[in-house]
Scaffold this motif. Structure first.
Motif, PDB file in Angstrom:
ATOM      1  N   ARG A 148       0.818  -1.212   0.000  1.00  0.00           N
ATOM      2  CA  ARG A 148       0.000   0.000   0.000  1.00  0.00           C
ATOM      3  C   ARG A 148       0.851   1.261   0.000  1.00  0.00           C
ATOM      4  O   ARG A 148       0.344   2.359  -0.203  1.00  0.00           O
ATOM      5  N   ARG A 149       2.148   1.104   0.252  1.00  0.00           N
ATOM      6  CA  ARG A 149       3.052   2.241   0.109  1.00  0.00           C
ATOM      7  C   ARG A 149       3.360   2.424  -1.370  1.00  0.00           C
ATOM      8  O   ARG A 149       3.600   1.458  -2.081  1.00  0.00           O
ATOM      9  N   GLU A 156       0.006  15.138  -6.168  1.00  0.00           N
ATOM     10  CA  GLU A 156       0.173  15.008  -4.722  1.00  0.00           C
ATOM     11  C   GLU A 156       1.496  15.610  -4.277  1.00  0.00           C
ATOM     12  O   GLU A 156       1.579  16.258  -3.220  1.00  0.00           O
ATOM     13  N   ARG A 295       1.412  15.189   5.579  1.00  0.00           N
ATOM     14  CA  ARG A 295       0.632  14.121   4.928  1.00  0.00           C
ATOM     15  C   ARG A 295      -0.787  14.069   5.475  1.00  0.00           C
ATOM     16  O   ARG A 295      -1.756  13.993   4.720  1.00  0.00           O
ATOM     17  N   ASP A 296      -0.916  14.143   6.794  1.00  0.00           N
ATOM     18  CA  ASP A 296      -2.247  14.066   7.406  1.00  0.00           C
ATOM     19  C   ASP A 296      -3.079  15.306   7.099  1.00  0.00           C
ATOM     20  O   ASP A 296      -4.298  15.213   6.901  1.00  0.00           O
ATOM     21  N   LEU A 300      -3.614  12.431   2.880  1.00  0.00           N
ATOM     22  CA  LEU A 300      -2.985  11.330   2.155  1.00  0.00           C
ATOM     23  C   LEU A 300      -2.953  10.082   3.025  1.00  0.00           C
ATOM     24  O   LEU A 300      -3.169  10.141   4.237  1.00  0.00           O
ATOM     25  N   ASP A 301      -2.665   8.951   2.402  1.00  0.00           N
ATOM     26  CA  ASP A 301      -2.648   7.673   3.105  1.00  0.00           C
ATOM     27  C   ASP A 301      -1.639   7.717   4.244  1.00  0.00           C
ATOM     28  O   ASP A 301      -0.488   8.112   4.066  1.00  0.00           O
ATOM     29  N   GLU A 302      -2.060   7.286   5.437  1.00  0.00           N
ATOM     30  CA  GLU A 302      -1.205   7.353   6.616  1.00  0.00           C
ATOM     31  C   GLU A 302      -0.010   6.418   6.539  1.00  0.00           C
ATOM     32  O   GLU A 302       0.924   6.530   7.335  1.00  0.00           O
ATOM     33  N   ARG A 303      -0.008   5.487   5.583  1.00  0.00           N
ATOM     34  CA  ARG A 303       1.123   4.569   5.451  1.00  0.00           C
ATOM     35  C   ARG A 303       2.279   5.178   4.663  1.00  0.00           C
ATOM     36  O   ARG A 303       3.357   4.597   4.600  1.00  0.00           O
ATOM     37  N   LEU A 304       2.058   6.325   4.052  1.00  0.00           N
ATOM     38  CA  LEU A 304       3.124   6.979   3.299  1.00  0.00           C
ATOM     39  C   LEU A 304       4.169   7.543   4.251  1.00  0.00           C
ATOM     40  O   LEU A 304       3.843   8.108   5.295  1.00  0.00           O
ATOM     41  N   CYS A 308       8.615   7.441   0.329  1.00  0.00           N
ATOM     42  CA  CYS A 308       7.810   7.479  -0.895  1.00  0.00           C
ATOM     43  C   CYS A 308       8.315   8.564  -1.841  1.00  0.00           C
ATOM     44  O   CYS A 308       8.069   8.501  -3.049  1.00  0.00           O
TER      45      CYS A 308
END
Length: 372
Positions: A148-149, A156, A295-296, A300-304, A308
């Motif tokens: 998922r990363r 973005e 990111r938050d 964006l996805d918290e797993r980034l 990345c």
């Protein structure tokens, strides 16, 4: 000629003829000391690698509540189940723990170091290998990162940089403290992306690591970057590499930071590129926290993670037409297959390549992909 006693031998780490107060615990500690010495002295491994392996052995010993001459494959299986189901560790961490236990057992069972005979004499039992092909994870693929990363899209990425720059303007207009550190953070994120760096590689940069490229004088003193803290092979020192500058806008951003902002934060005469508010080198944790905050805020996805940005660099270079071998060299990968893991080209780019390939074959261009 007298045969030298090997690193890690029981003779070097247990004094014969001495009664030990807690014999089992003392022998276990001597085993760990001997194994660490064998890895550092005999195999020339880095202290960090040795420390991580010793730590894994200690964790297994605490979980099993038993010493190595009492270990069993069943006890090891229970520990693996706990790591997977309770602690939910990632596959690479589980494998590293398995490797540590396997190598420790190999060390204890080897006749070269004498630990098996010593345990038999003291405890009436001896260590055995508890790791085998049925209870250890097979390394079947090079990349085991969370799928998922992913790299950031160009949109973005632009939003991330804009939000970081906006924070600088907000603090300046409000007359608040921290404008310099916000500028530092914005520049640091751009540098990670523009030179395809890992987080630690970026944090450890010094101003002297950049130097002139005679073929591109417009870049001034930022034509090449010498990365001194590249990712090391297991147990080896950091692997350096040279990265050619390919993004002119990043040169302008970094040059402005070095000239106008870095002197406001620099501690003493040291040459570190990134400084904390306390006048020390910025920490990797500070970078991770700042990236997570931006990111938050952007949803964006918290797993980034900051890594990345390195994926984005590889992907965008390929999309912009750079030779894959050049990208591989920029990233410092030994194999092009590793670079492929970092590359996630967009559908638009994939369709453009597909259309170009099919366009060379008469009557095979699909409807809706007319040749321009």
């Amino acid at each position: 000629m007298v045969q030298a006693v090997p690193f890690g031998s029981v003779e070097l780490h247990l004094v014969s003829g001495v009664t030990l107060l807690r014999e089992d615990a003392a022998v276990f500690e001597a085993m760990l000391e001997g194994w660490a010495a064998q890895q550092r002295g005999g195999r020339n491994l880095q202290a960090y690698t040795v420390g991580q392996r010793v730590h894994a052995v200690r964790r297994f010993q605490r979980f099993a509540n038993a010493y190595p001459w009492e270990w069993s494959a069943a006890g090891f299986d229970e520990w693996m189940t706990d790591q997977v189901t309770v602690h939910q560790l990632v596959p690479s961490t589980i494998r590293n723990n398995q490797i540590a236990i396997r190598q420790f057992c190999d060390f204890l069972c080897s006749p070269h170091y004498g630990w098996a005979d010593e345990c038999e004499r003291r405890f009436g039992s001896h260590p055995v290998q508890v790791c085998h092909e049925w209870n250890t994870r097979v390394h079947v693929q090079e990349n085991e990162a969370d799928p998922r990363r992913r790299p950031l899209t160009r949109q973005e990425l632009q939003r991330l940089f804009d939000r970081a720059d906006e924070e600088v303007e907000t603090r300046l207009r409000a007359g608040r403290k921290g404008a310099a550190s916000a500028y530092r953070d914005a520049t640091l994120l751009k540098v990670i992306y523009a030179w395809g760096l890992r987080a630690r590689e970026a944090i450890m940069l010094d101003t002297a690591d950049y130097y002139r490229n005679p073929k591109l004088p417009d870049f001034g003193g930022f034509g090449f970057l010498r990365v001194r803290y590249g990712k090391a092979s297991r147990g080896s020192p950091p692997k350096p590499r040279t990265v050619a500058t390919v993004m002119p806008w990043a040169v302008d951003a970094l040059a402005d930071y070095v000239e106008r902002v870095m002197p406001l934060m620099q501690g003493g005469q040291a040459s570190a590129l990134w400084w904390s508010e306390r006048g020390t080198r910025l920490s990797q944790r500070s970078l991770n926290d700042r990236f997570a905050q931006l990111r938050d805020e952007l949803g964006l996805d918290e797993r980034l993670t900051p890594h990345c940005l390195r994926h984005s660099y590889a992907t965008h270079l390929i999309e912009d037409g750079h030779d894959p071998v050049f990208v591989q060299r920029q990233l410092g990968h030994a194999y092009q297959s590793t670079t492929g893991i970092y590359t996630h080209v967009s559908e638009e780019f994939a369709n453009r390549i597909l259309k170009d390939a099919l366009g060379r074959i008469p009557n095979l261009l699909p409807e809706g992909m007319e040749k321009q």
